[in-house]
Design a protein around this motif. Sequence first.
Motif, mmCIF file in Angstrom:
data_model
loop_
_atom_site.group_PDB
_atom_site.id
_atom_site.type_symbol
_atom_site.label_atom_id
_atom_site.label_comp_id
_atom_site.label_asym_id
_atom_site.label_seq_id
_atom_site.Cartn_x
_atom_site.Cartn_y
_atom_site.Cartn_z
ATOM 1 N N GLU A 35 -76.741 -21.606 36.043
ATOM 2 C CA GLU A 35 -76.137 -22.387 34.755
ATOM 3 C C GLU A 35 -76.098 -23.961 34.991
ATOM 4 O O GLU A 35 -76.312 -24.832 33.976
ATOM 5 N N GLU A 36 -75.121 -24.323 36.065
ATOM 6 C CA GLU A 36 -74.571 -25.596 36.121
ATOM 7 C C GLU A 36 -75.972 -26.773 36.462
ATOM 8 O O GLU A 36 -76.107 -27.664 35.620
ATOM 9 N N PRO A 37 -76.778 -26.532 37.137
ATOM 10 C CA PRO A 37 -77.862 -27.229 37.588
ATOM 11 C C PRO A 37 -78.936 -27.570 36.304
ATOM 12 O O PRO A 37 -79.645 -28.424 36.090
ATOM 13 N N TYR A 38 -79.068 -26.242 35.776
ATOM 14 C CA TYR A 38 -79.982 -26.285 34.438
ATOM 15 C C TYR A 38 -79.217 -26.920 33.462
ATOM 16 O O TYR A 38 -80.092 -27.742 32.662
ATOM 17 N N SER A 39 -78.003 -27.046 33.338
ATOM 18 C CA SER A 39 -77.504 -27.696 32.235
ATOM 19 C C SER A 39 -77.484 -29.339 32.329
ATOM 20 O O SER A 39 -77.561 -29.893 31.718
ATOM 21 N N ILE A 40 -77.543 -29.589 33.852
ATOM 22 C CA ILE A 40 -77.608 -31.101 34.040
ATOM 23 C C ILE A 40 -79.142 -31.527 33.676
ATOM 24 O O ILE A 40 -79.196 -32.648 32.973
ATOM 25 N N ALA A 41 -80.045 -30.776 33.985
ATOM 26 C CA ALA A 41 -81.465 -31.173 33.715
ATOM 27 C C ALA A 41 -81.782 -31.192 32.074
ATOM 28 O O ALA A 41 -82.174 -32.253 31.769
ATOM 29 N N MET A 42 -81.041 -30.260 31.381
ATOM 30 C CA MET A 42 -81.341 -30.093 30.162
ATOM 31 C C MET A 42 -80.479 -31.738 29.439
ATOM 32 O O MET A 42 -80.941 -32.085 28.499
ATOM 33 N N ALA A 43 -79.434 -31.866 29.845
ATOM 34 C CA ALA A 43 -78.592 -33.105 29.390
ATOM 35 C C ALA A 43 -79.341 -34.356 29.643
ATOM 36 O O ALA A 43 -79.162 -35.162 28.698
ATOM 37 N N SER A 62 -77.282 -14.628 44.040
ATOM 38 C CA SER A 62 -76.912 -15.471 42.894
ATOM 39 C C SER A 62 -78.081 -16.550 42.672
ATOM 40 O O SER A 62 -78.503 -16.739 41.756
ATOM 41 N N LEU A 63 -78.745 -17.044 44.046
ATOM 42 C CA LEU A 63 -79.976 -17.780 44.021
ATOM 43 C C LEU A 63 -80.980 -16.987 43.292
ATOM 44 O O LEU A 63 -81.924 -17.615 42.820
ATOM 45 N N ALA A 64 -81.205 -15.698 43.643
ATOM 46 C CA ALA A 64 -82.393 -14.822 42.891
ATOM 47 C C ALA A 64 -82.309 -14.937 41.608
ATOM 48 O O ALA A 64 -83.256 -15.062 40.722
ATOM 49 N N VAL A 65 -80.939 -14.687 40.959
ATOM 50 C CA VAL A 65 -80.868 -14.653 39.622
ATOM 51 C C VAL A 65 -81.280 -16.341 38.816
ATOM 52 O O VAL A 65 -81.878 -16.352 38.005
ATOM 53 N N ALA A 66 -80.811 -17.479 39.498
ATOM 54 C CA ALA A 66 -81.259 -18.659 39.297
ATOM 55 C C ALA A 66 -82.445 -18.768 39.205
ATOM 56 O O ALA A 66 -83.252 -19.660 38.541
ATOM 57 N N ARG A 67 -83.265 -18.550 40.354
ATOM 58 C CA ARG A 67 -84.630 -18.789 40.192
ATOM 59 C C ARG A 67 -85.439 -17.924 39.145
ATOM 60 O O ARG A 67 -86.427 -18.404 38.813
ATOM 61 N N GLN A 68 -84.741 -16.718 38.999
ATOM 62 C CA GLN A 68 -85.658 -15.915 37.926
ATOM 63 C C GLN A 68 -85.401 -16.666 36.578
ATOM 64 O O GLN A 68 -86.223 -16.583 35.685
ATOM 65 N N ALA A 69 -84.267 -17.430 36.307
ATOM 66 C CA ALA A 69 -84.117 -18.158 35.158
ATOM 67 C C ALA A 69 -84.151 -17.282 33.691
ATOM 68 O O ALA A 69 -84.591 -17.594 32.782
ATOM 69 N N VAL A 70 -83.571 -16.132 33.926
ATOM 70 C CA VAL A 70 -83.360 -15.264 32.546
ATOM 71 C C VAL A 70 -81.992 -14.909 32.416
ATOM 72 O O VAL A 70 -81.505 -14.081 33.448
ATOM 73 N N TYR A 71 -81.373 -15.205 31.172
ATOM 74 C CA TYR A 71 -79.890 -15.038 31.316
ATOM 75 C C TYR A 71 -79.399 -14.275 29.850
ATOM 76 O O TYR A 71 -80.125 -14.002 29.175
ATOM 77 N N GLY A 72 -78.397 -13.496 29.977
ATOM 78 C CA GLY A 72 -77.798 -12.708 29.088
ATOM 79 C C GLY A 72 -76.878 -13.452 28.267
ATOM 80 O O GLY A 72 -76.595 -14.737 28.369
ATOM 81 N N LYS A 73 -76.144 -12.891 27.234
ATOM 82 C CA LYS A 73 -75.317 -13.590 26.323
ATOM 83 C C LYS A 73 -74.084 -14.228 26.770
ATOM 84 O O LYS A 73 -73.783 -15.293 26.375
ATOM 85 N N ASN A 74 -73.677 -13.731 28.027
ATOM 86 C CA ASN A 74 -72.533 -14.174 28.695
ATOM 87 C C ASN A 74 -72.800 -15.495 29.169
ATOM 88 O O ASN A 74 -71.700 -16.236 29.538
ATOM 89 N N SER A 75 -73.914 -15.903 29.274
ATOM 90 C CA SER A 75 -74.241 -17.345 29.866
ATOM 91 C C SER A 75 -73.994 -18.454 28.928
ATOM 92 O O SER A 75 -74.326 -19.441 28.958
ATOM 93 N N PHE A 76 -74.004 -18.011 27.497
ATOM 94 C CA PHE A 76 -74.212 -19.089 26.608
ATOM 95 C C PHE A 76 -72.692 -18.827 25.713
ATOM 96 O O PHE A 76 -72.454 -17.656 24.977
#
Length: 415
Positions: free
Chosen positions: A106-114, A136-150
Amino acid sequence: MPLAKFETMLKRTMGLDVQSIGRPMLERALHERRDKSGVDDLDAYWLLLQMSEQEQLHLIESVIVPETWFFRNREAFNEMAQLQPQRPISAGQPLRILSLPCSTGEEPYSIAMALLDIGMPPQHFRIDAIDISAQSLAVARQAVYGKNSFRGNSLAFRDHYFALNEQGYALSETVRQQVRFIQSNLFAPTLLYGEAPYDIVFCRNLLIYFDRTTQHQAVTILTQRLAPEGLLFVGPAESALMMQHALTPIKAPMAFAFRQGAPKQEPVKPAAAPIAAFAPQPPAPLRPAPRAAAARAAPSRIRPAAELPVLPQTTLATVQLLADQGQLSEAASLCEQLIQRHGPSAAAYYLMGVIHDAADRKQAAADCYRKALYLEPAHAGAMTHLAALLQTQGDTAGARLLQQRARRSAENNPS
């Protein structure tokens, strides 16, 4: 079986101070991994750990509890996007950014979006994201998130960069391609070997899990990876530690940002501007002292000889500047005098707490944070700092309650 050898192994491999998570959590993780490994007892599990690097990683993942979401502490991302780098940025010399630990992405992707949101071309920046956890990296590479990430109310970015499917919210390829994920950890001898320094480093809420010696080692490693005049972003409870290194705080409330290079030595001025690292919220103005004119006429009647001289114009900004320069004892004495002369305020007790924190006086710091919250229950800085202290003392339940309270306060009072 004594846990000391397991504690030593975790400190050696990932820098973890077990006191920061509490021994009960370590015990639960050990018994869980022992059962899943099919061995009879912890002695047998210890032997397995010596033979299997993979099992060491499994144990590390069992003691890691990732807590992250998109645009967590949004002020840091806003400030990062607004601050211009100290060198030309182009496709040939892209902005280099490091996120460590990156958890589930979530953090590096937030940096990219900003950065994309301010119109920076994708070829003008590159993000390296590092974490010790393969899971954790497997989740990050998949890049599909649930409501708790928002979390929070500012979720326009979700509509812009994500598409909802059966698994959750899938991140767009435009953002995903900006991030390179790497499995490693801050203390790995080969960490980023051969890589150029980074213009911006995010290392937030990691140092709170280390003891003081390991914290300083970690900051040294981070600053070695940081380009001259580069920016380092840390967590709220870690900002005081930065004051003991060659880093200059950025005057941006709640960003907890520091620039590479020691602060310039300037004379202390009573009207100096607040230092952001010591004042996530602007200090509330102090009440005028009773009979201020009489006090100015006869200073000897209000100032014991052993105390520092206190000018009538003294404010918390002066205390902040002293603390920023590493003069913690002087800053604490001056802050105490301000409280005695002008009465208690949440800003003063919060600042006193941060000073005690920097001097490793944890109980005194906790007492001051609690006083600040008594006077101002929604004081975000006091809540986040006290939560970090409780976490290091093993009070995970108390820390979690304060974190939830701080989150609700931020959601109800968006900046």
